[in-house]
Enzyme design. Structure first.
Site: not given
Ligand code: 13P
Ligand code: G3H
Ligand code: ZN
Length: 332
Positions: A58, A95-96, A234, A236, A277, A279
């Site tokens: 991210s 990511d994002h 996402h 997930a 995804n 995290d």
């Molecule tokens: P989770 O918070 O469910 O692990 O999703 C992570 C995610 O979508 C990162 O882009």
């Molecule tokens: O969807 C977001 C990810 O879980 C990343 O989270 O911005 O805290 O690194 P973060």
């Molecule tokens: Zn996400």
């Protein structure tokens, strides 16, 4: 910063990965990371289970890890995999991403794939921004993930019913006009460890929260409109109950943490969903183990003695997901 192509680093984009995942009816895991132990666990877990994977960063993680160091971490991961004689390949993915400049900066510093998340913009602006990123990315053979629909989260002042599910009638137009390589959709998943408010859930016989089911009907309608097009899920994480319990038993306070049940992810992985995804589950696995070590060995202060077990637990979790949930094991 000096410009570098992902090809020089030894990375791949997501095109072929997604094509194989679509044909083989499995999903590629996209694991977020921001430090060395997480990277070791992801690499070792995917090498051990022979799974292709996406290393996901991210913008916050990029700042945390340092963008220059990150490039060399990716290079190190490639070397580590080659040294192990493993056929596993991976993509480095933003990511994002929320601006063109951020996506461009990642492409210029060795990312092989980027997400431009214009889902919070009005539809036409989402198209304009996404198309702008696609033009730059494709000129560098970098793949692009776009998003339509907004995921609900516990932070949002909206209930799951009011979350903006992806409108199937928009997907053909969006994909056609932007040229994206994959599309993140909203069918009831949500970011973080508290994905649903208790009032959105039911309870099973033991009083355990059961989340509302994913909207597979929306997914099916999307698949019908853009057959064979890679879809991304996402939010997930399953918010693995055993980790939540371990955290709470060792001084943590995670109340009403609830995620997406594994059976639903298995079903999604067999569909056009090519990328899942994860995290939060990685964060929970490491935190659970660190809390356990701290509680059981209060005199311990060598970081290797708590980060090491946390890394091992994360590796175990990754192997489980690849083998039992996403079906990506032995697909390298
Ligand atoms: P989770 O918070 O469910 O692990 O999703 C992570 C995610 O979508 C990162 O882009
Ligand atoms: O969807 C977001 C990810 O879980 C990343 O989270 O911005 O805290 O690194 P973060
Ligand atoms: Zn996400």
């Amino acid at each position: 910063m000096e410009k570098v192509s992902y090809k020089e680093i030894g990375l791949i984009n997501t095109r072929e990965m997604f094509q194989k995942a679509m044909e083989g009816k499995y999903a590629i895991p996209a694991y977020n990371f921001n430090n060395m132990e997480q990277l070791q666990a992801i690499v070792m877990g995917c090498v051990e289970s022979r799974s292709p994977f996406i290393l996901q960063v991210s913008s916050g993680a990029r700042k945390y890890a340092n963008q220059t160091l990150l490039r060399f971490l990716a290079m190190g991961a490639v070397a580590m995999i080659n040294d192990a004689g493993s056929p596993v390949r991976f993509a480095l993915h933003l990511d994002h991403g929320d601006t063109f400049d951020l996506c461009k900066s990642c492409i210029d510093s060795g990312f092989s794939s980027v997400m431009i998340d214009g889902s919070h913009h009005a539809y036409e602006e989402n198209i304009r921004l996404t198309k702008q990123v696609v033009e730059y990315a494709h000129a560098h053979e970098v793949t692009v993930e776009g998003e339509l629909g907004v995921l609900a989260g516990i932070e949002d002042e909206v209930s799951a019913e009011k979350s903006t599910y992806t409108k199937p009638e928009e997907v053909e137009d969006f994909v056609g006009k932007t040229g994206v390589d994959s599309l993140a959709i909203s069918i009831g998943t949500s970011h973080g460890a508290m994905k649903f408010k208790p009032e959105q859930c039911t309870r099973d016989d033991r009083g355990v929260l059961v989340p509302p089911p994913l909207r597979f009907d929306i997914l099916e309608e999307i698949e019908r409109r853009i057959p064979g097009f890679p879809i991304v899920l996402h939010g997930a994480s399953s918010v693995v109950p055993a980790y939540v319990q371990m955290i709470n038993e060792h001084g943590g306070k995670l109340k009403d943490a609830v995620g997406i049940p594994e059976e639903q992810l298995r079903r999604a992985a067999k569909s056009a969903v090519c990328k899942i995804n994860i995290d939060s589950d990685g964060r929970l696995a490491m935190t659970a183990m660190i809390r356990k070590v701290f509680a059981e060995k209060p005199a311990e202060f060598d970081p290797r003695k708590y980060l090491g077990p946390a890394r091992d637990e994360l590796m175990k979790m990754i192997m489980h997901k690849n083998k039992e949930v996403l079906g990506s094991a032995d697909r390298a």
